[in-house]
Design a protein around this motif. Sequence first.
Motif, mmCIF file in Angstrom:
data_model
loop_
_atom_site.group_PDB
_atom_site.id
_atom_site.type_symbol
_atom_site.label_atom_id
_atom_site.label_comp_id
_atom_site.label_asym_id
_atom_site.label_seq_id
_atom_site.Cartn_x
_atom_site.Cartn_y
_atom_site.Cartn_z
ATOM 1 N N ALA A 13 1.439 -1.254 0.066
ATOM 2 C CA ALA A 13 -0.004 0.050 0.105
ATOM 3 C C ALA A 13 0.826 1.115 -0.072
ATOM 4 O O ALA A 13 0.085 2.408 -0.346
ATOM 5 C CB ALA A 13 -1.236 0.558 1.415
ATOM 6 N N SER A 14 2.322 0.754 0.940
ATOM 7 C CA SER A 14 3.191 2.406 0.518
ATOM 8 C C SER A 14 3.542 2.118 -0.870
ATOM 9 O O SER A 14 4.126 3.830 -1.105
ATOM 10 C CB SER A 14 3.952 2.351 1.672
ATOM 11 N N GLY A 15 3.680 1.471 -1.554
ATOM 12 C CA GLY A 15 4.705 1.639 -2.692
ATOM 13 C C GLY A 15 5.353 0.791 -3.369
ATOM 14 O O GLY A 15 5.997 1.166 -4.715
ATOM 15 N N PHE A 16 5.603 -0.090 -2.877
ATOM 16 C CA PHE A 16 6.383 -1.189 -3.506
ATOM 17 C C PHE A 16 5.768 -2.027 -3.802
ATOM 18 O O PHE A 16 4.457 -2.218 -4.309
ATOM 19 C CB PHE A 16 7.016 -2.175 -1.695
ATOM 20 N N ALA A 17 5.969 -2.654 -4.696
ATOM 21 C CA ALA A 17 6.025 -3.451 -6.302
ATOM 22 C C ALA A 17 5.400 -4.701 -5.040
ATOM 23 O O ALA A 17 6.795 -5.314 -4.518
ATOM 24 C CB ALA A 17 6.231 -3.457 -7.043
ATOM 25 N N GLU A 18 4.635 -5.088 -5.705
ATOM 26 C CA GLU A 18 4.125 -6.496 -5.018
ATOM 27 C C GLU A 18 5.380 -7.307 -4.551
ATOM 28 O O GLU A 18 5.570 -8.393 -4.000
ATOM 29 C CB GLU A 18 2.858 -7.263 -5.313
ATOM 30 N N HIS A 19 5.902 -7.851 -5.779
ATOM 31 C CA HIS A 19 6.924 -8.689 -6.273
ATOM 32 C C HIS A 19 8.496 -8.466 -5.014
ATOM 33 O O HIS A 19 8.884 -9.265 -5.223
ATOM 34 C CB HIS A 19 7.499 -9.128 -7.906
ATOM 35 N N ASP A 20 8.365 -6.799 -5.469
ATOM 36 C CA ASP A 20 9.434 -6.360 -4.476
ATOM 37 C C ASP A 20 9.332 -6.818 -2.618
ATOM 38 O O ASP A 20 9.883 -6.360 -2.066
ATOM 39 C CB ASP A 20 9.780 -5.314 -4.844
ATOM 40 N N VAL A 21 7.801 -7.516 -1.802
ATOM 41 C CA VAL A 21 8.015 -7.488 -1.374
ATOM 42 C C VAL A 21 7.687 -8.977 -0.127
ATOM 43 O O VAL A 21 7.102 -9.565 -0.588
ATOM 44 C CB VAL A 21 5.887 -6.974 -0.871
ATOM 45 N N VAL A 22 8.933 -9.266 -0.159
ATOM 46 C CA VAL A 22 8.947 -10.794 0.535
ATOM 47 C C VAL A 22 8.477 -11.042 1.890
ATOM 48 O O VAL A 22 9.069 -10.622 2.779
ATOM 49 C CB VAL A 22 11.111 -11.048 0.683
ATOM 50 N N GLU A 23 7.487 -11.906 2.165
ATOM 51 C CA GLU A 23 6.234 -11.809 3.001
ATOM 52 C C GLU A 23 6.648 -13.384 3.192
ATOM 53 O O GLU A 23 6.608 -14.140 3.085
ATOM 54 C CB GLU A 23 5.353 -11.567 2.319
ATOM 55 N N LEU A 24 7.718 -13.094 4.484
ATOM 56 C CA LEU A 24 8.077 -14.632 4.664
ATOM 57 C C LEU A 24 6.880 -15.437 6.062
ATOM 58 O O LEU A 24 6.882 -16.663 6.133
ATOM 59 C CB LEU A 24 9.149 -14.560 6.363
ATOM 60 N N HIS A 25 5.566 -14.302 6.240
ATOM 61 C CA HIS A 25 4.709 -15.192 7.393
ATOM 62 C C HIS A 25 3.579 -15.026 6.769
ATOM 63 O O HIS A 25 2.692 -15.296 7.059
ATOM 64 C CB HIS A 25 4.464 -14.787 8.540
ATOM 65 N N GLY A 26 2.938 -14.656 5.256
ATOM 66 C CA GLY A 26 2.002 -14.614 4.318
ATOM 67 C C GLY A 26 1.330 -13.281 4.443
ATOM 68 O O GLY A 26 2.108 -12.360 5.177
ATOM 69 N N ASN A 27 0.092 -13.034 3.912
ATOM 70 C CA ASN A 27 -1.055 -12.272 4.075
ATOM 71 C C ASN A 27 -1.932 -12.536 4.427
ATOM 72 O O ASN A 27 -2.896 -12.785 4.436
ATOM 73 C CB ASN A 27 -0.461 -11.735 2.806
ATOM 74 N N THR A 28 -2.973 -11.557 5.040
ATOM 75 C CA THR A 28 -3.696 -11.806 5.657
ATOM 76 C C THR A 28 -4.855 -11.059 4.880
ATOM 77 O O THR A 28 -5.901 -11.245 5.514
ATOM 78 C CB THR A 28 -3.628 -11.335 7.514
ATOM 79 N N THR A 29 -4.777 -10.779 3.746
ATOM 80 C CA THR A 29 -5.889 -9.858 3.282
ATOM 81 C C THR A 29 -6.560 -10.618 2.024
ATOM 82 O O THR A 29 -7.667 -10.300 1.233
ATOM 83 C CB THR A 29 -4.983 -8.360 2.661
ATOM 84 N N TYR A 30 -6.069 -11.708 1.251
ATOM 85 C CA TYR A 30 -6.234 -12.862 0.896
ATOM 86 C C TYR A 30 -6.381 -14.160 1.771
ATOM 87 O O TYR A 30 -5.886 -14.112 2.847
ATOM 88 C CB TYR A 30 -6.658 -13.010 -0.248
#
Length: 253
Positions: free
Chosen positions: A114-131
């Motif tokens: 949401a702040s402006g990082f492209a999705e592929h440049d956010v390395v989510e180690l614990h996943g994502n709760t928005t889906y």
Amino acid sequence: MIATDLRGAVERLGDMIAEASVIVPFTGAGISTESGIPDFRSPGGLWSRNQPIPFEAFVARQDARDEAWRRRFAMQSTFGAARPSRGHRALASLYRAGKIPAVVTQNIDNLHQASGFAEHDVVELHGNTTYARCIGCGKRHELEWVKACWERTHHAPCCTSCDEPVKTATISFGQAMPEQQMHRAGDLAQSCDLFLAIGSSLVVWPAAGFPVLAKKCGAKLVIINNEPTDQDHLADLVIRYDIGEILGPFVGN
């Protein structure tokens, strides 16, 4: 070195950012508290009120799945109202400036995107709760669909493709860490010359090993966290001030 005053900390951090060619931020819950999202581990945090539901229990029991989704929907207004903090926006500014190739995060709130990082440049180690995802075939499901099923049946739904349970796209206790993201985080830690550990207690392994890896590979290490961590002795700079106040001056236009 432990910073002893706010202004000096901002100036020293600014010098280190200016000198660095490749900066890798590693973020934890502390960067999102300014956004209104409570952390999990501290006194009064979410896990002091509700113990986490292990992955094995989620898979085995309908009542555990129902409770997991009840908790998630109880938090929907909090996650839905959250906006990027000064910390998120400062990192996004450095990302747009070409200083940061990607961010490694323990957070599940989608605020780096949401702040402006492209999705592929956010390395989510614990996943994502928005889906959500099916734990069987991996099919993505949107929360709106899950909630509609929940409200209709009062039970957590199963996948429309393979009839396996659907859970938030997060990593639960006992669930394997995402191999691709862990590998990429390791590559980033080894290739940077400045590693910023921000708002993490650095107690959750193996993720807490990335600052150590970066330091061993020659990067300078900065730890920004309100409380001491077990890795403070490794850091070139330790800052125990509010993250928003420290990173706010680096928010660009």
